[in-house]
Scaffold this motif. Structure first.
Motif, PDB file in Angstrom:
ATOM      1  N   LEU A 279       0.788  -1.171  -0.268  1.00  0.00           N
ATOM      2  CA  LEU A 279      -0.048  -0.028  -0.132  1.00  0.00           C
ATOM      3  C   LEU A 279       0.657   1.222   0.070  1.00  0.00           C
ATOM      4  O   LEU A 279       0.649   2.311  -0.484  1.00  0.00           O
ATOM      5  CB  LEU A 279      -0.858   0.093   1.155  1.00  0.00           C
ATOM      6  N   GLU A 280       2.174   1.310   0.519  1.00  0.00           N
ATOM      7  CA  GLU A 280       2.780   2.470   0.677  1.00  0.00           C
ATOM      8  C   GLU A 280       3.533   2.747  -0.572  1.00  0.00           C
ATOM      9  O   GLU A 280       3.540   3.774  -1.027  1.00  0.00           O
ATOM     10  CB  GLU A 280       3.987   2.183   1.609  1.00  0.00           C
ATOM     11  N   SER A 281       3.990   1.571  -1.557  1.00  0.00           N
ATOM     12  CA  SER A 281       4.340   1.990  -2.788  1.00  0.00           C
ATOM     13  C   SER A 281       3.059   2.270  -3.698  1.00  0.00           C
ATOM     14  O   SER A 281       3.252   3.294  -4.678  1.00  0.00           O
ATOM     15  CB  SER A 281       4.717   0.585  -3.307  1.00  0.00           C
ATOM     16  N   TYR A 282       1.669   1.861  -3.542  1.00  0.00           N
ATOM     17  CA  TYR A 282       0.665   2.463  -4.166  1.00  0.00           C
ATOM     18  C   TYR A 282       0.575   3.857  -3.920  1.00  0.00           C
ATOM     19  O   TYR A 282       0.403   4.739  -4.729  1.00  0.00           O
ATOM     20  CB  TYR A 282      -0.574   1.762  -3.838  1.00  0.00           C
ATOM     21  N   VAL A 283       0.607   4.397  -2.667  1.00  0.00           N
ATOM     22  CA  VAL A 283       0.430   5.723  -2.332  1.00  0.00           C
ATOM     23  C   VAL A 283       1.673   6.602  -2.995  1.00  0.00           C
ATOM     24  O   VAL A 283       1.645   7.528  -3.367  1.00  0.00           O
ATOM     25  CB  VAL A 283       0.455   5.815  -0.855  1.00  0.00           C
ATOM     26  N   ILE A 284       2.941   5.838  -2.913  1.00  0.00           N
ATOM     27  CA  ILE A 284       3.959   6.754  -3.455  1.00  0.00           C
ATOM     28  C   ILE A 284       3.739   6.797  -5.101  1.00  0.00           C
ATOM     29  O   ILE A 284       4.210   7.932  -5.742  1.00  0.00           O
ATOM     30  CB  ILE A 284       5.459   6.173  -3.141  1.00  0.00           C
ATOM     31  N   ALA A 285       3.213   5.737  -5.855  1.00  0.00           N
ATOM     32  CA  ALA A 285       3.050   6.026  -7.043  1.00  0.00           C
ATOM     33  C   ALA A 285       1.927   6.968  -7.308  1.00  0.00           C
ATOM     34  O   ALA A 285       2.136   7.634  -8.441  1.00  0.00           O
ATOM     35  CB  ALA A 285       2.604   4.698  -7.520  1.00  0.00           C
ATOM     36  N   ARG A 286       1.135   7.158  -6.444  1.00  0.00           N
ATOM     37  CA  ARG A 286      -0.001   8.175  -6.642  1.00  0.00           C
ATOM     38  C   ARG A 286       0.645   9.570  -6.585  1.00  0.00           C
ATOM     39  O   ARG A 286       0.420  10.387  -7.319  1.00  0.00           O
ATOM     40  CB  ARG A 286      -0.727   8.048  -5.421  1.00  0.00           C
ATOM     41  N   ASP A 287       1.543   9.813  -5.599  1.00  0.00           N
ATOM     42  CA  ASP A 287       2.252  10.988  -5.484  1.00  0.00           C
ATOM     43  C   ASP A 287       3.158  11.683  -6.687  1.00  0.00           C
ATOM     44  O   ASP A 287       3.466  12.560  -6.900  1.00  0.00           O
ATOM     45  CB  ASP A 287       3.086  11.061  -4.082  1.00  0.00           C
ATOM     46  N   ARG A 288       3.907  10.296  -7.258  1.00  0.00           N
ATOM     47  CA  ARG A 288       4.538  10.651  -8.287  1.00  0.00           C
ATOM     48  C   ARG A 288       4.174  10.592  -9.570  1.00  0.00           C
ATOM     49  O   ARG A 288       4.658  11.266 -10.562  1.00  0.00           O
ATOM     50  CB  ARG A 288       5.910   9.444  -8.234  1.00  0.00           C
ATOM     51  N   PHE A 289       3.174   9.869  -9.801  1.00  0.00           N
ATOM     52  CA  PHE A 289       2.840   9.694 -11.192  1.00  0.00           C
ATOM     53  C   PHE A 289       1.405  10.250 -11.565  1.00  0.00           C
ATOM     54  O   PHE A 289       1.098  10.345 -12.807  1.00  0.00           O
ATOM     55  CB  PHE A 289       2.814   8.126 -11.895  1.00  0.00           C
ATOM     56  N   LEU A 290       0.469  10.260 -10.872  1.00  0.00           N
ATOM     57  CA  LEU A 290      -0.862  10.840 -10.967  1.00  0.00           C
ATOM     58  C   LEU A 290      -1.234  11.991 -10.819  1.00  0.00           C
ATOM     59  O   LEU A 290      -0.700  12.937 -10.060  1.00  0.00           O
ATOM     60  CB  LEU A 290      -1.777   9.853  -9.732  1.00  0.00           C
TER      61      LEU A 290
END
Length: 535
Positions: A279-290
């Protein structure tokens, strides 16, 4: 600044970059800087070149074959490109004889340029789905944030596990899981059609293919394990969809993408929702890519909890420690270790599919909003507990499960792992007390479920539950009895077998007899009262 897509096929460009030739050995400037545009252009053989020059004079400027070039960060907005003075393919003994310093107006433009350079350099011509080893140069120098949090041995085993086809098959054959994802994507065609999608932890690439089938303009499938190679083959084997999918091998914490995503899709859920810490990687992806206000599939997760009573389970766990009660095991007294063994068995959460009738109160839930939650908030999670017992029983612990929401524009779909629903590969989880609680119907049960992340990609579970006093003592907050346990979510006890026969509690048996009498309507209310009085 994102790379601008040009009208001419095979070109991507960055306007207004400063270019100066330097010595490749010392990085000293050999020529004054010129303001050029930087373009990536594909030749007739689909080999990409970097061209630095004036747009109106395509024959002029500097040309560099990406196959024989390397790019380095030398500052937040400055890069160094070194290249062989040749148009031939790169060999193991390539001699780099030219170097150019490239300056950008913004850091974002510099990062986007690097991402595009790496994608085009490593792309395998004609497949549209080549595996890219796309690691950010700046992150290659600094230790990856993932590596700071997770111990190397755990990460190695984790990526090895998910790099195996049998495990991917196990997830694909979870038809509740796979079917719900498929329905959520296809039913929300409007959210995917013509959009840029990032698949976080793509695994076999099945979700990327779903997104492409729903009309995604392009899908970036990020996968850190060796499964990326299999995903590439699966996607290449579905060319009508695969031509719009790019597989990138790497962690979301360190890869770079050439453009922002309109929507993220992922399956980041583990046991109890949070296990494996993806879930932490999912949130990081949100902040970086979305992009701002972009969509996430799933967008919300909920952890459900309820106290349970299961005498069979309690006896099964407790009896495991009976081995250590032997006074003469080959002339050795094992009893000094019995207490430690008893507690050890109760430190493992139990994973199985249980009968929902063992729950002795309505469930509560705790919500994690993936669109808003901060990564640091997942390091420790506190969930207050408050229940009212429906029946009198021994409380053996806390039962848990989760569900996630796909909040599509057209259709909202929930994927649930609840008891009584179709069983998934996640099953359900139970935390079992070594000392059960005794409660009566109507008695309040309070407590705290505390989840603390650790470096083995899992959580330590700290659970405390108390039975409050009835009557005047309850108003004053008096506690009658408390039980607690500490469990390691990384080390569960899998009890995946046929469920034991369900045994009614005394209160439940009485209520069932009353319900049966009312349903058949063959007796009067007075006879029902007499039945209750007699019991």
């Amino acid at each position: 600044m994102e790379p601008a897509s040009l009208q001419n096929k095979g070109q991507q460009g960055f306007p207004r970059v400063s270019v100066s030739q330097v010595s490749p050995s010392t990085a000293d400037v050999d020529s004054p800087a010129s303001v050029f545009s930087a373009f990536f252009r594909a030749d007739q053989f689909e080999r990409h070149q970097l061209w630095l020059g004036v747009p109106d004079s395509p024959a002029s400027g500097i040309h560099a074959n990406l196959n024989t070039s390397k790019l380095f960060n030398i500052g937040p907005k400055d890069s160094l490109c070194v290249t062989e003075d040749s148009e031939v393919e790169c060999s193991s003994n390539t001699s780099y004889t030219k170097a150019f310093r490239i300056g950008f107006e913004t850091e974002g433009q510099c990062k986007a340029f690097h991402a595009t350079f790496e994608l085009l350099k490593l792309k395998r011509a004609g497949t549209g789905s080549g595996v890219f080893q796309n690691r950010s140069k700046s992150n290659a120098i600094l230790k990856c944030k993932f590596d700071d949090k997770i111990e190397a041995s755990s990460a190695k085993m984790y990526f090895h596990y998910y790099g195996q086809l049998p495990h991917q098959q196990n997830m694909l054959q979870d038809y509740t899981r796979t079917g719900t994802y498929f329905a959520a994507v296809i039913e929300n065609y409007a959210d995917f059609n013509g959009r840029i999608v990032v698949d976080v932890g793509a695994g076999s690439g099945i979700l990327s293919l779903f997104a492409a089938k729903a009309g995604a303009k392009h899908v970036y499938a990020i996968e850190a394990s060796e499964m990326a190679e299999y995903a590439c083959r699966l996607i290449a084997g579905n060319p009508s969809l695969g031509k719009r999918i790019t597989v990138i091998k790497g962690k979301v914490e360190e890869v770079e993408l050439p453009e922002k995503a309109d929507i993220l899709i992922s399956e980041p859920m583990g046991t109890l929702l949070v296990n494996e810490r993806m879930l932490e990687s999912y949130v990081i992806a949100r902040d970086r890519f979305l992009v701002p206000d972009g969509k996430m599939f799933p967008s919300i997760g909920r952890i459900h909890m309820a106290p349970f009573s299961d005498e069979y389970l309690y006896i099964e766990i407790a009896s495991k420690a009976l081995f250590w009660q032997q006074h003469n095991y080959f002339a050795v007294d094992l009893t000094p270790l019995h207490g430690s063994a008893f507690e050890g068995y109760f430190s493992q959460p139990v994973i199985d599919a249980f009968d929902p009738r063992i729950l002795i109160s309505p469930a509560i839930f705790h919500t994690l909003d993936f669109t808003r939650i901060k990564e640091e908030e997942l390091y420790e999670i506190d969930i207050p507990l408050n229940f009212i017992a429906s029946v009198g029983a021994r409380v053996h612990g806390l039962a848990c499960w989760f569900d996630v929401l796909f909040n599509g524009s057209s259709v909202q779909r929930w994927l649930t792992t609840a008891p009584g629903a179709p069983t998934t590969h996640w099953y359900q989880l139970r935390c079992v007390f070594s000392q059960p609680l005794y409660v009566m119907a109507g008695q309040e049960i309070t407590g705290l479920l505390n989840l603390v992340a650790h470096s083995a990609q899992s959580y330590t579970i700290n659970l405390t539950m108390s039975a409050k006093m009835l009557g005047p003592g309850a108003v004053q907050g008096g506690i009658l009895h408390t039980s607690s346990c500490k469990l390691n979510l990384k080390d569960p006890y899998y009890l995946i077998s046929q469920p034991q026969p369900y045994r009614w509690t005394q209160d439940q048996q009485l209520q069932q007899e009353v319900n049966n009498l009312q349903e058949i309507s063959l007796v009067t209310p007075e006879e029902i009262d007499a039945c209750i009085t007699t019991d």
